[in-house]
Design a protein around this motif. Structure first.
Motif, PDB file in Angstrom:
ATOM      1  N   ARG A 150       0.825  -1.209   0.000  1.00 49.44           N
ATOM      2  CA  ARG A 150       0.000   0.000   0.000  1.00 49.44           C
ATOM      3  C   ARG A 150       0.859   1.260   0.000  1.00 49.44           C
TER       4      ARG A 150
ATOM      5  N   ARG B  21      -2.902   2.562  -6.414  1.00 49.94           N
ATOM      6  CA  ARG B  21      -3.248   3.405  -5.256  1.00 49.94           C
ATOM      7  C   ARG B  21      -2.427   4.702  -5.286  1.00 49.94           C
TER       8      ARG B  21
ATOM      9  N   TYR C  26      -3.380   7.638  -5.491  1.00 53.10           N
ATOM     10  CA  TYR C  26      -4.012   8.664  -4.658  1.00 53.10           C
ATOM     11  C   TYR C  26      -3.575   8.568  -3.202  1.00 53.10           C
ATOM     12  N   ASP C  27      -3.084   7.405  -2.812  1.00 55.77           N
ATOM     13  CA  ASP C  27      -2.661   7.187  -1.434  1.00 55.77           C
ATOM     14  C   ASP C  27      -1.157   7.391  -1.262  1.00 55.77           C
ATOM     15  N   THR C  28      -0.440   7.503  -2.370  1.00 58.02           N
ATOM     16  CA  THR C  28       1.009   7.690  -2.311  1.00 58.02           C
ATOM     17  C   THR C  28       1.421   9.062  -2.839  1.00 58.02           C
TER      18      THR C  28
ATOM     19  N   LYS D 293      -2.985  14.414  -1.423  1.00 63.82           N
ATOM     20  CA  LYS D 293      -3.579  14.268  -0.093  1.00 63.82           C
ATOM     21  C   LYS D 293      -3.719  15.630   0.586  1.00 63.82           C
TER      22      LYS D 293
ATOM     23  N   GLU E 158     -11.398   5.500  -6.554  1.00 67.01           N
ATOM     24  CA  GLU E 158     -10.322   6.507  -6.614  1.00 67.01           C
ATOM     25  C   GLU E 158      -9.286   6.181  -7.686  1.00 67.01           C
TER      26      GLU E 158
END
Length: 507
Positions: free
Chosen positions: A200, A207, A209-211, A216, A347
């Protein structure tokens, strides 16, 4: 015509609209796949691929199937049951003898308890979601038999997913359907297959959008303003429900009841409770507030939202290039990739859909290529293309099919585009061929034009530069502060230059 006659006609029209209105098609990204799979743009044409063209490679980017509410949302529904009890008690205290206002309160509200009450975990793929992906796989295999007519090998049919359980479970459900009757396991003659995922913390393909640090920070800064944009509409709906049911609903109550409606309709197929509180007009308004939010925070609202997905676009394009190389070099079957299958989240699917330029109005494609801002989706009753229920429902997907066209096929491809190219790309959104603005609004796009008009404008951007750029601040700085900063820059100039040169080398 008499006024009474006109009133009767209007009432009949409203009744007809209410009967034809299916709330299950208006739940934004909480919409079940089967409710909207066959809903398409009026301009859609069921076109077959020209004679002489054969599918040689498939890229699939799919969202996980229908899932249970998350742990956070389960708590919200538990709180809603207490809140409803409080509202009912308050209404009963205020009601005088003979007051008929209590009769307007739906009976189901009395003593209502959440179907997920007491659950400590959530967000998992439910059986309905498993079937969505399983059935999708069978349809894909039937639609593109030439891609799946050879022996399974993980290098020929790589399956990738995020490490979130509902996404990996969706990948497994899809794989079971895709390779059913192709093995020797059990009555269904299933076979084992490989599903891989990245950490993750480092998954920039599925992902991103999460990295992406910049994203963010952007999302966190924009969420309050998005809520302000939605608030007038939520107040409008809450005011209407107050008058209708004589309960002192707040905006938060309306948000929770709308969420309950979406869960009941999508997961339980129940539309006669929470959803019945709202008129079709109010549902359309609430759907629009959801769509507005995903537009601003995940879609075309800012180029950062989708340009951080360039690693995924690059991976998709690279896989097609490799397939073309393998075909041109006459590599034997079983030695090159036929399909790359990915399973992730809304996302992921929404930004990727934007990278392809889908669901745009008029000349908006040219605007996003120039990174110009787009107008927000128009408020109902105005029509709009941007609808979360269509863009990214549960199990929503984009498929990019690479075709090789041989012999005299170039003549037949001119009904789609004027090109003598050998390889063509077709985009299917939720299994339907989709017009591509970057390819002259055609259904079939020459590979070189797809590269030039759709892919290259995005690939000039680097994920590292997009997502790890220094965030500018607007803090007020004194003269002394500015002097210290200037002096610091001089002292560390050489070190900063080394850092930048290292960053360029990495890119």
């Amino acid at each position: 015509m008499t006024p009474l006659f006109l009133l009767v006609i209007a009432a009949l029209l409203r009744s007809s609209i209410a009967q034809d209105f299916d709330v299950r098609q208006h739940l934004s990204t909480v919409t079940r796949y089967g409710a909207v799979k066959d809903v398409s743009d009026d301009n859609y044409m069921d076109l077959s691929v020209p004679n002489g063209c054969t599918a040689v490679h498939l890229n699939l980017v799919a969202r996980h199937g229908t899932r249970a509410p998350t742990k956070k949302r389960i708590k919200e529904l538990d709180q809603l049951s207490y809140r409803l009890k409080e509202l009912l008690n308050d209404a009963e205290r205020k009601a005088s003898d003979g007051d008929k206002s209590l009769e307007s309160i739906p009976t189901w509200l009395r003593g209502w308890q959440s179907p997920w009450q007491g659950r400590k975990k959530g967000g998992e793929l439910i059986s309905l979601g498993e079937n969505e992906l399983y059935d999708l796989a069978i349809r894909v295999r039937e639609m593109l038999p030439e891609l799946f007519n050879e022996e399974y090998h993980p290098d020929v049919f790589p399956i990738k997913t995020t490490q979130v359980p509902r996404a990996s479970a969706s990948a497994v459900a899809f794989g079971i359907g895709l390779f059913s009757e192709r093995g020797s396991l059990g009555p269904g003659r299933h076979r084992a297959f490989v599903v891989t995922s990245e950490s993750r913390a480092s998954d920039i393909h599925l992902r991103f959008y999460d990295t992406c640090t910049t994203y963010k920070q952007y999302r966190e800064s924009q969420e309050p303003s998005v809520q302000k944009l939605k608030e007038p509409t939520l107040l409008e709906v809450s005011s209407a429900l107050k008058k209708r049911y004589h309960l002192n609903f707040t905006v938060q109550d309306i948000c929770s009841l709308w969420f309950l409606c979406k869960q009941e309709a999508s997961l339980l197929d129940k539309t006669d409770q929470a959803c019945a509180l709202f008129s079709p007009t109010e549902v359309a308004l609430l759907e629009w507030t959801d769509d507005l939010e995903i537009f601003i925070l995940k879609g075309y609202g800012k180029s950062l939202n989708y340009r951080m997905g360039v690693p995924l676009l690059r991976d998709v394009f690279y896989s097609m290039e490799q397939a073309i190389v393998a075909r041109e070099e006459n590599c034997p079957l079983g030695t090159y990739e036929k399909a790359r299958l990915r399973f992730a989240h809304a996302e992921t699917v929404i930004p990727f859909t934007c990278l392809l330029g889908l669901f745009l109005e008029g000349l908006e494609f040219e605007k996003i290529q120039k990174e110009e801002p787009l107008e927000l989706p128009p408020k109902p009753p105005k029509e709009r293309k941007w609808r979360g229920s269509i863009v990214a429902p549960f199990a929503g997907n984009n498929m990019l099919v690479l075709y090789e066209c041989k012999g005299n096929s170039s003549q037949s491809t001119r009904e789609f585009v004027d090109s003598s190219g050998k390889y063509f790309v077709q985009v299917l959104h939720n299994e339907k061929p989709t017009l591509m603005p970057g390819c002259g609004n055609n259904y079939l796009c020459p590979f070189d034009i797809f590269k030039e008009k759709v892919v290259d404008p995005h690939l000039k951007h680097s994920f590292n530069l997009i997502c790890n750029a220094r965030v500018e601040t607007t803090e007020i700085c004194s003269i002394a502060c500015k002097f210290i900063r200037f002096f610091s820059r001089l002292v560390f100039l050489k070190g900063d230059e080394k850092s930048k040169s290292g960053e360029r080398a990495e890119l």
